[in-house]
Design a protein around this motif. Structure first.
Motif, PDB file in Angstrom:
ATOM      1  N   ALA A 160     -33.192  34.978 -11.348  1.00 32.16           N
ATOM      2  CA  ALA A 160     -32.469  33.855 -12.037  1.00 32.16           C
ATOM      3  C   ALA A 160     -33.608  32.813 -12.671  1.00 32.16           C
ATOM      4  O   ALA A 160     -34.520  32.496 -12.183  1.00 32.16           O
ATOM      5  CB  ALA A 160     -31.417  33.341 -11.269  1.00 32.16           C
ATOM      6  N   ASP A 161     -33.065  32.339 -13.671  1.00 32.83           N
ATOM      7  CA  ASP A 161     -34.032  31.455 -14.346  1.00 32.83           C
ATOM      8  C   ASP A 161     -33.689  29.879 -13.807  1.00 32.83           C
ATOM      9  O   ASP A 161     -34.336  29.054 -13.807  1.00 32.83           O
ATOM     10  CB  ASP A 161     -33.672  31.195 -15.858  1.00 32.83           C
ATOM     11  CG  ASP A 161     -33.809  32.484 -16.559  1.00 32.83           C
ATOM     12  OD1 ASP A 161     -35.032  33.070 -16.342  1.00 32.83           O
ATOM     13  OD2 ASP A 161     -33.003  33.025 -17.331  1.00 32.83           O
ATOM     14  N   TYR A 212     -38.925  23.983  -9.804  1.00 35.00           N
ATOM     15  CA  TYR A 212     -38.626  22.741 -10.328  1.00 35.00           C
ATOM     16  C   TYR A 212     -37.281  22.280 -10.090  1.00 35.00           C
ATOM     17  O   TYR A 212     -36.340  23.060 -10.525  1.00 35.00           O
ATOM     18  CB  TYR A 212     -39.233  22.753 -11.929  1.00 35.00           C
ATOM     19  CG  TYR A 212     -39.163  21.835 -12.869  1.00 35.00           C
ATOM     20  CD1 TYR A 212     -39.339  20.391 -12.358  1.00 35.00           C
ATOM     21  CD2 TYR A 212     -38.273  21.718 -14.007  1.00 35.00           C
ATOM     22  CE1 TYR A 212     -39.437  19.321 -13.414  1.00 35.00           C
ATOM     23  CE2 TYR A 212     -38.033  20.744 -14.633  1.00 35.00           C
ATOM     24  CZ  TYR A 212     -38.463  19.554 -14.614  1.00 35.00           C
ATOM     25  OH  TYR A 212     -38.491  18.358 -15.347  1.00 35.00           O
ATOM     26  N   GLU A 213     -37.359  21.058  -9.851  1.00 37.65           N
ATOM     27  CA  GLU A 213     -35.970  20.379  -9.330  1.00 37.65           C
ATOM     28  C   GLU A 213     -35.643  19.273 -10.278  1.00 37.65           C
ATOM     29  O   GLU A 213     -35.900  18.158  -9.781  1.00 37.65           O
ATOM     30  CB  GLU A 213     -35.992  20.253  -7.827  1.00 37.65           C
ATOM     31  CG  GLU A 213     -34.746  19.543  -7.069  1.00 37.65           C
ATOM     32  CD  GLU A 213     -34.826  19.096  -5.882  1.00 37.65           C
ATOM     33  OE1 GLU A 213     -35.580  19.564  -5.073  1.00 37.65           O
ATOM     34  OE2 GLU A 213     -34.332  17.880  -5.762  1.00 37.65           O
ATOM     35  N   PRO A 214     -35.412  19.249 -11.305  1.00 39.01           N
ATOM     36  CA  PRO A 214     -35.172  18.328 -12.326  1.00 39.01           C
ATOM     37  C   PRO A 214     -34.022  17.388 -12.371  1.00 39.01           C
ATOM     38  O   PRO A 214     -34.094  16.192 -12.640  1.00 39.01           O
ATOM     39  CB  PRO A 214     -35.266  18.896 -13.725  1.00 39.01           C
ATOM     40  CG  PRO A 214     -34.433  20.380 -13.424  1.00 39.01           C
ATOM     41  CD  PRO A 214     -34.830  20.692 -12.128  1.00 39.01           C
ATOM     42  N   ALA A 274     -41.930  29.142 -14.537  1.00 38.30           N
ATOM     43  CA  ALA A 274     -42.350  29.995 -15.550  1.00 38.30           C
ATOM     44  C   ALA A 274     -41.433  30.337 -16.454  1.00 38.30           C
ATOM     45  O   ALA A 274     -41.884  30.215 -17.900  1.00 38.30           O
ATOM     46  CB  ALA A 274     -42.858  31.343 -14.976  1.00 38.30           C
ATOM     47  N   ALA A 275     -39.994  30.201 -16.177  1.00 41.26           N
ATOM     48  CA  ALA A 275     -39.103  30.514 -17.159  1.00 41.26           C
ATOM     49  C   ALA A 275     -38.827  29.400 -17.983  1.00 41.26           C
ATOM     50  O   ALA A 275     -38.696  29.344 -19.325  1.00 41.26           O
ATOM     51  CB  ALA A 275     -37.655  30.775 -16.539  1.00 41.26           C
ATOM     52  N   LEU A 276     -39.304  28.095 -17.392  1.00 45.37           N
ATOM     53  CA  LEU A 276     -39.013  26.942 -18.328  1.00 45.37           C
ATOM     54  C   LEU A 276     -40.111  26.743 -19.226  1.00 45.37           C
ATOM     55  O   LEU A 276     -39.974  26.324 -20.510  1.00 45.37           O
ATOM     56  CB  LEU A 276     -39.416  25.606 -17.256  1.00 45.37           C
ATOM     57  CG  LEU A 276     -39.079  24.304 -17.996  1.00 45.37           C
ATOM     58  CD1 LEU A 276     -37.574  24.113 -18.391  1.00 45.37           C
ATOM     59  CD2 LEU A 276     -39.581  23.214 -16.867  1.00 45.37           C
ATOM     60  N   LYS A 277     -41.199  27.601 -19.205  1.00 42.34           N
ATOM     61  CA  LYS A 277     -42.133  27.489 -20.299  1.00 42.34           C
ATOM     62  C   LYS A 277     -41.569  28.593 -21.323  1.00 42.34           C
ATOM     63  O   LYS A 277     -41.758  28.351 -22.310  1.00 42.34           O
ATOM     64  CB  LYS A 277     -43.558  27.859 -19.639  1.00 42.34           C
ATOM     65  CG  LYS A 277     -44.103  26.882 -18.835  1.00 42.34           C
ATOM     66  CD  LYS A 277     -45.635  26.893 -18.716  1.00 42.34           C
ATOM     67  CE  LYS A 277     -46.097  25.839 -17.564  1.00 42.34           C
ATOM     68  NZ  LYS A 277     -46.212  26.323 -16.216  1.00 42.34           N
TER      69      LYS A 277
END
Ligand code: PRT
Ligand code: MG
Length: 216
Positions: free
Chosen positions: A64-65, A83-85, A190-193
């Motif tokens: 999952a992204d 990443y926990e934004p 990685a998905a965030l990029k």
């Protein structure tokens, strides 16, 4: 395609307004559907329904992204590559130590003997008692931690407390808060990029909705 990992139950219930505000409506009711992959009103977004404790794994491994996970679950999980934004402020509760009503907790942890602690949160409990210099024997359970002291299997438990009703009903007493807990948005780094243009607007929308909900 953006894949969003969610667990049924309280996190999903509390998340619906956030999803709606991001234009994401579930096509099927996850409580009655047996499908594990749910389509949404957005053709570019799908939802996978997994166990609460599996959400960080799905997001970390790229199954999952994005995902929604309680901080209690994240504290136990391997969060490398995550990443926990955003703190969503929902499903609020606390991770606490509880003992039988009659137990003198100060004496229990002072006496120098090993304290038997039953919990689903083994890593977090080990770290907590380690910092206090209390020697513990951890007993890993997957649910109903409250039962362990009642049958003489443990001296204390580490569990989620919300209203305190479950502890009271089982004649247990909260003696220490380990951490306040809320649900967090987590994202595969990685998905965030690679999917930045699709993911950032979802994070922004969630952040705006959380800010609105937090306003009195
Ligand atoms: O069952 P499964 O392994 O799939 O996952 P899960 O049981 O962890 O999922 P779920 O949906 O029950 O909880 C998901 C998340 O909700 C948790 O990871 C927490 O971050 C958050 N949350 C918020 C809670 C509670 N409130 C809560 N009250 N999780 C559990 N509880 C339980 C607690 O374990 C205890 O048995 O409720 C009982 C205490 O509630 P009170 O109100 O009586 O104090
Ligand atoms: Mg459960």
């Amino acid at each position: 395609m953006i894949t969003f990992a969610l667990s049924k139950g309280r996190i999903l219930d509390d998340t619906r307004p956030l999803l709606s505000a991001a234009g994401i409506e579930l096509a099927d009711d996850p409580d009655t559907s047996r499908k594990l992959i749910l389509a949404t009103s957005r053709p570019d977004v799908r939802i996978v329904i997994v166990r609460a404790s599996d959400v960080p794994t799905y997001v970390r491994q790229g199954g999952a992204d994005l995902g929604l996970s309680g901080k209690d679950v994240l504290m136990e999980a391997d969060t490398e590559g995550l990443y926990e934004p955003l703190d969503l402020g929902i499903a609020a509760c606390r991770l606490a130590v509880a003992v039988p009503e009659a137990t003198d907790y100060a004496a229990l942890i002072r006496r120098g003997r090993r304290v038997r602690v039953a919990t689903k949160y083994v890593q977090t409990a080990r770290a907590h008692f380690g910092l206090k210099g209390v020697h513990v024997d951890l007993i890993k359970l997957y649910g109903s931690m409250e039962l362990a002291p009642l049958v003489g299997m443990a001296d204390a438990i580490v569990d989620i407390v919300s209203t305190g009703g479950t502890l009271r009903a089982n004649r247990l007493r909260e003696v220490e808060v380990i951490a306040p807990i809320t649900a967090r948005l987590i994202v595969n780094q990685a998905a965030l990029k690679t999917k930045r243009d699709a993911i950032l607007p979802i994070i922004d929308s969630f952040a705006r909705t959380v800010a609105t909900l937090a306003r009195p």
